[in-house]
Design a protein around this motif. Structure first.
Motif, short mmCIF file in Angstrom:
data_model
loop_
_atom_site.label_atom_id
_atom_site.label_comp_id
_atom_site.label_asym_id
_atom_site.label_seq_id
_atom_site.Cartn_x
_atom_site.Cartn_y
_atom_site.Cartn_z
N THR A 182 6.50 5.51 -1.19
CA THR A 182 6.42 4.06 -0.97
C THR A 182 7.79 3.46 -1.28
OG1 THR A 182 4.10 4.10 -1.63
CG2 THR A 182 5.19 1.94 -1.59
N ILE A 183 8.29 2.62 -0.37
CA ILE A 183 9.64 2.08 -0.52
C ILE A 183 9.59 0.56 -0.48
CG2 ILE A 183 11.99 2.03 0.42
CD1 ILE A 183 11.35 4.71 1.80
N MET A 184 10.21 -0.04 -1.50
CA MET A 184 10.40 -1.50 -1.50
C MET A 184 11.89 -1.76 -1.54
SD MET A 184 8.82 -4.41 -4.01
CE MET A 184 9.49 -6.08 -4.02
N VAL A 185 12.36 -2.52 -0.57
CA VAL A 185 13.79 -2.76 -0.43
C VAL A 185 14.04 -4.27 -0.31
CG1 VAL A 185 13.67 -2.45 2.08
CG2 VAL A 185 15.86 -2.18 0.93
N SER A 186 15.12 -4.74 -0.92
CA SER A 186 15.50 -6.15 -0.75
C SER A 186 16.81 -6.21 0.00
CB SER A 186 15.63 -6.85 -2.10
OG SER A 186 16.78 -6.40 -2.79
N THR A 187 16.99 -7.28 0.75
CA THR A 187 18.23 -7.44 1.50
C THR A 187 18.43 -8.91 1.88
OG1 THR A 187 19.45 -6.82 3.52
CG2 THR A 187 17.06 -6.90 3.68
N PRO A 188 19.69 -9.37 1.92
CA PRO A 188 19.96 -10.71 2.44
C PRO A 188 20.21 -10.68 3.94
CG PRO A 188 21.95 -9.81 1.49
CD PRO A 188 20.88 -8.76 1.31
N TYR A 189 20.26 -9.47 4.53
CA TYR A 189 20.56 -9.33 5.95
C TYR A 189 19.28 -9.44 6.77
CZ TYR A 189 24.94 -7.39 4.12
OH TYR A 189 26.12 -7.20 3.45
N MET A 190 19.20 -10.50 7.56
CA MET A 190 17.98 -10.74 8.32
C MET A 190 17.75 -9.68 9.39
SD MET A 190 16.57 -13.45 7.02
CE MET A 190 17.09 -14.58 5.74
N ASP A 191 18.82 -9.07 9.91
CA ASP A 191 18.64 -8.05 10.94
C ASP A 191 17.96 -6.80 10.38
OD1 ASP A 191 21.08 -7.68 9.47
OD2 ASP A 191 21.67 -6.14 10.91
N PRO A 217 0.82 -1.22 0.00
CA PRO A 217 0.00 0.00 0.00
C PRO A 217 0.85 1.26 0.00
CG PRO A 217 0.02 -0.98 2.19
CD PRO A 217 0.75 -1.93 1.28
N GLU A 218 0.23 2.37 -0.31
CA GLU A 218 0.93 3.65 -0.40
C GLU A 218 1.60 4.01 0.94
OE1 GLU A 218 -0.01 8.09 -2.19
OE2 GLU A 218 -1.66 6.86 -1.42
N GLY A 219 2.84 4.46 0.85
CA GLY A 219 3.56 4.93 2.03
C GLY A 219 4.22 3.86 2.88
N GLU A 220 4.14 2.59 2.47
CA GLU A 220 4.71 1.51 3.27
C GLU A 220 6.18 1.27 2.93
OE1 GLU A 220 2.83 -2.49 4.83
OE2 GLU A 220 3.49 -2.79 2.76
N LEU A 221 6.93 0.85 3.92
CA LEU A 221 8.31 0.38 3.73
C LEU A 221 8.26 -1.14 3.77
CD1 LEU A 221 11.36 0.58 3.51
CD2 LEU A 221 11.46 1.19 5.93
N PHE A 222 8.37 -1.75 2.60
CA PHE A 222 8.17 -3.19 2.43
C PHE A 222 9.50 -3.85 2.08
CE2 PHE A 222 7.10 -6.95 -0.13
CZ PHE A 222 6.11 -7.55 0.65
N GLY A 223 9.81 -4.95 2.74
CA GLY A 223 11.08 -5.64 2.52
C GLY A 223 10.92 -7.00 1.87
N THR A 226 7.24 8.25 -7.03
CA THR A 226 6.12 7.79 -6.20
C THR A 226 6.47 6.50 -5.46
OG1 THR A 226 5.17 6.61 -8.09
CG2 THR A 226 4.38 8.84 -7.68
N VAL A 227 7.31 5.66 -6.12
CA VAL A 227 7.76 4.41 -5.52
C VAL A 227 9.28 4.32 -5.70
CG1 VAL A 227 7.52 1.90 -5.46
CG2 VAL A 227 5.59 3.31 -6.20
N LEU A 228 9.95 3.94 -4.62
CA LEU A 228 11.41 3.81 -4.63
C LEU A 228 11.77 2.35 -4.47
CD1 LEU A 228 14.21 5.22 -4.60
CD2 LEU A 228 13.95 5.44 -2.10
#
Length: 302
Positions: free
Chosen positions: A186-195, A29-35, A154-156
């Motif tokens: 709205t931010i979608m980020v990927s990472t291999p770091y579980m922390d 959704p709009e404005g969420e930081l999703f990993g 609008t989305v990063l």
């Protein structure tokens, strides 16, 4: 219901005989930081490239801000910011020249959206005449983020943005993301770091191209179905082998200074502790613990 900025439905990508992305569905959704959380080769980059219109899906569909990633690719490219995992700016151009170039591409200027990039720009400004290829890892990261934000997207999309970056720079980067979220991006980020998963509002755990679970970090942890214990003693290598052979121990894996274990139904930690002492393991420490995201990921993999 909040407006959806990313909507993936049964998204698939195939390379030869390998299905890199396998019927992946999620919504942001709009404005969420999703990993998107998973190891190398899990399919994260393929998903990012399809959502940013750099790869065509082989199945399913996806929209970004209501625009179809296949039919509306030109409009999506004008709206989104994308920071790939590998530093991809022009290494022979200076910091200032890179920023000016990307501003020109999006028909804007540094001044027009300065309020958005101010905090980041001020950190890299002292190096504005330095070639991008000569920057440190942390400064390259800040420059790439600045270029991705130059047109106020609008989305990063940030694909493994902290890989290979020192701990201090990683912390600073996530603080910057928190401030950007307050701007409504709205931010979608990927990472291999579980922390880093705990710094997102919601996460999707992914392995071998398939989503294992989607929830808030606290929700993922609350779904862990077993009581988890941490155990250590002298001779940790021998301890792991012994635990794997014990009938009361269901699963054991190394985790920092401890081994994390789950027990078979009906077993209890006192039985295991007594057995370890009888087996002459010295300095035995056995305690119940709260699972981490990594514990949950390992459980879901099995």
């Amino acid at each position: 219901m909040d407006r959806l900025m990313i909507d993936c439905q049964q998204l698939e990508k195939v390379f030869g005989a390998q299905k890199a992305v396998n019927a992946v569905s999620f919504q942001v959704p709009e404005g969420e930081l999703f990993g998107l959380i998973g190891p190398d080769g899990a399919g994260k980059t393929s998903i990012f490239r399809m959502l940013t219109t750099l790869l065509l899906p082989d199945g399913g569909r996806a929209t970004v801000n209501g625009l179809d990633v296949v039919e509306d690719f030109r409009a999506i490219r004008r709206q989104v910011g994308y920071m790939p995992g590998k530093f991809s700016l022009y290494q022979d151009l200076t910091v200032e020249e890179n920023l000016q170039f990307f501003a020109t591409v999006f028909d804007t200027s540094i001044q027009e959206n300065y309020a958005l990039i101010k905090d980041i720009y001020e950190q890299i400004a002292p190096f504005k005449n330095r070639r991008a290829g000569k920057l440190s890892g942390g400064m390259k990261q800040k420059l790439a983020l600045c270029c991705a934000l130059i047109h106020r997207p609008t989305v990063l999309f940030l694909d493994e943005p902290t890989t290979g970056v020192d701990t201090v720079s990683r912390k600073e980067f996530w603080e910057m993301l928190s401030r950007l979220k307050q701007e409504g991006i709205t931010i979608m980020v990927s990472t291999p770091y579980m922390d880093e998963a705990t710094l997102c509002e919601r996460i999707a755990l992914i392995q071998d191209g398939s989503i294992l679970s989607i929830n808030s970090p606290a929700g993922i942890v609350s779904e862990y179905p077993k009581t988890l214990y941490a155990v250590r003693a002298e001779r940790m290598g021998h301890l792991q082998k012994a635990l794997r052979e014990h009938a009361s121990v269901e699963r054991v894996f190394a985790f920092g200074d401890y081994h994390h274990i789950t027990l078979t139904p009906g077993a209890n930690q006192h039985t295991v502790r007594e057995w370890l002492q009888q087996a002459q393991f010295e300095g035995v420490e056995l305690k119940e613990i709260t699972p981490t995201i990594e514990d949950c990921f390992i459980h879901l993999m099995h």
